[in-house]
Design an enzyme around this catalytic site. Sequence first.
Site, PDB file in Angstrom:
ATOM      1  N   CYS A  82      20.554 -30.308  -2.704  1.00  0.00           N
ATOM      2  CA  CYS A  82      20.714 -29.112  -2.310  1.00  0.00           C
ATOM      3  C   CYS A  82      21.450 -29.011  -1.025  1.00  0.00           C
ATOM      4  O   CYS A  82      22.772 -29.180  -1.009  1.00  0.00           O
ATOM      5  CB  CYS A  82      19.216 -28.337  -2.279  1.00  0.00           C
ATOM      6  SG  CYS A  82      19.423 -26.579  -1.963  1.00  0.00           S
ATOM      7  N   HIS A 185      17.003 -28.692  -7.470  1.00  0.00           N
ATOM      8  CA  HIS A 185      15.857 -29.498  -7.051  1.00  0.00           C
ATOM      9  C   HIS A 185      15.263 -30.369  -8.146  1.00  0.00           C
ATOM     10  O   HIS A 185      14.701 -29.984  -8.944  1.00  0.00           O
ATOM     11  CB  HIS A 185      14.812 -28.574  -6.448  1.00  0.00           C
ATOM     12  CG  HIS A 185      15.374 -28.015  -5.174  1.00  0.00           C
ATOM     13  ND1 HIS A 185      14.930 -28.384  -3.958  1.00  0.00           N
ATOM     14  CD2 HIS A 185      15.928 -26.666  -4.725  1.00  0.00           C
ATOM     15  CE1 HIS A 185      15.773 -27.723  -2.805  1.00  0.00           C
ATOM     16  NE2 HIS A 185      16.180 -26.774  -3.543  1.00  0.00           N
ATOM     17  N   GLU A 187      13.143 -32.381  -7.968  1.00  0.00           N
ATOM     18  CA  GLU A 187      11.858 -32.734  -7.806  1.00  0.00           C
ATOM     19  C   GLU A 187      10.950 -31.234  -8.005  1.00  0.00           C
ATOM     20  O   GLU A 187       9.644 -31.439  -8.354  1.00  0.00           O
ATOM     21  CB  GLU A 187      11.502 -32.868  -6.360  1.00  0.00           C
ATOM     22  CG  GLU A 187      11.696 -31.784  -5.447  1.00  0.00           C
ATOM     23  CD  GLU A 187      12.945 -31.323  -4.798  1.00  0.00           C
ATOM     24  OE1 GLU A 187      13.963 -31.973  -5.407  1.00  0.00           O
ATOM     25  OE2 GLU A 187      13.054 -30.520  -4.067  1.00  0.00           O
TER      26      GLU A 187
END
Lengths: 206, 267
Positions: A82, A185, A187
């Site tokens: 990011c 992202h 995650e």
Amino acid sequence: MARELTLVDSGLGNLASVERALIQVGSATQITDDPDKVATSRIVVFPGQGTFGKQTDNIVSGAMGEAMRMVIQRGDPFLGICLGMQMLFEGSEEAGGHKGLGILKGQCRRFPESMTTAEGDRVRKLKIPHMGWNEVQPSGEHYYFVHSYYVDAAESSDVMWSTTYGDITFASAIRRDNIYGCQFHPEKSQQSGLRFLRAFLLGSRQ
Amino acid sequence: MLKRRIIPCLDVKNGRVVKGVHFKGLRDTGDPVEAARAYDRQGADEICLLDITATTEGRENFVDVVRHVAPQIFCPLTVGGGIRREDDVRRLLNAGADKVAVNSAAVTSPPLIKRLAKRYGSQAIVVAVDVKRMDALPRDEEPLYEVVIHGGTRSTGLEALRWCEQVTELGAGEILLTSMDKDGTRDGYDLWITREVARRVPVPVIASGGVGSLEHLRQGLALGEGEADAALAASIFHFGLFTIAQAKQYLLEHGLPVRPPATRHAA
């Protein structure tokens, strides 16, 4: 035995979920805010949330920026996530202009206001930030994004995957040699995101 | 193309998942960690945990629930309920939430929204707006909606559309709009207010309150109907009526841009 991965804690947001995802894909991970530890690491992940500003200026001009440049120039695998990916580039037009690490050529730009998209026979106004699940090309897989600025890469060969929002097609994942970056992202991108992280780890352990 | 999101919502009370009918008559349906994990595996686009009684009763252990849920899921986690101070937001974000929804406190202290947005970024700050349609209006007028707080028990005198605009001007990154008339009815979203808010504000709007079928999800998201960016639902998913994948499939078949159902890959 896997080499330990270093997660850079530079105050650009919470690292817990990135750490958790890396553990999930089998990486031994240390979190550090110590530039010396980063400089001597053999795999580095640099996550960042938020926007360019005073904090990123301090990183870029300080010891942490220098440490990350060393890792990259030495050829060790480096992943920016990011804002961490955006900071690999020359800078951002955000809030009067801020410098990035300048490792890759390109600028971060804000999505234009009042973009629209056609949906069936209707037109829909697009909102900023670009938040939610969008697909990357060429695979068509979906990842989770949250950002108001995007990377306008100067060298198309650095762009590994691209994503379109309204009129803008931007670099959603970049790669040059040992340097990786993703605007999304991983995650927060369920199985797709975990696969991306696993691929980074496997690719970086030759 | 950016996809519309399907967000299963877990209403939490005393560490357990409940689903309120008009926020009353709660019944227990299970462990929030297990439920959140299941939704994540099913491919929920985001998961919402709401501490539904915190505002009126006040309780502490919701932060622990968030701390246990967050490490188990790999999608965005939005939490809310009973947030009064900046410190409550800090603790929830530290516990692993990606976004925090502020409801009553935004009404009683609008500057709080501004402070939170400045400190944590608008993308982390959702303002939850509970609305009730006002009755006894003259025939030809557009309906009027009032913002209510404390689980729908208290009027605020705020007109809903203006309030939604105001909170986005203050820095809210998203609006979670719940129709208190529809909540728990399984009658479908209040499409009028959802559409008006979605058209009026520059941030995403999550439709909430009233889902009883997959068709209701479609209505909430479709242009010309609800026009929301995301559809939140609780009971249709909790009671095993439908899976997230079935919801996605239905929406895809009806031309809505959603992320296709999760396919199984080794983790």
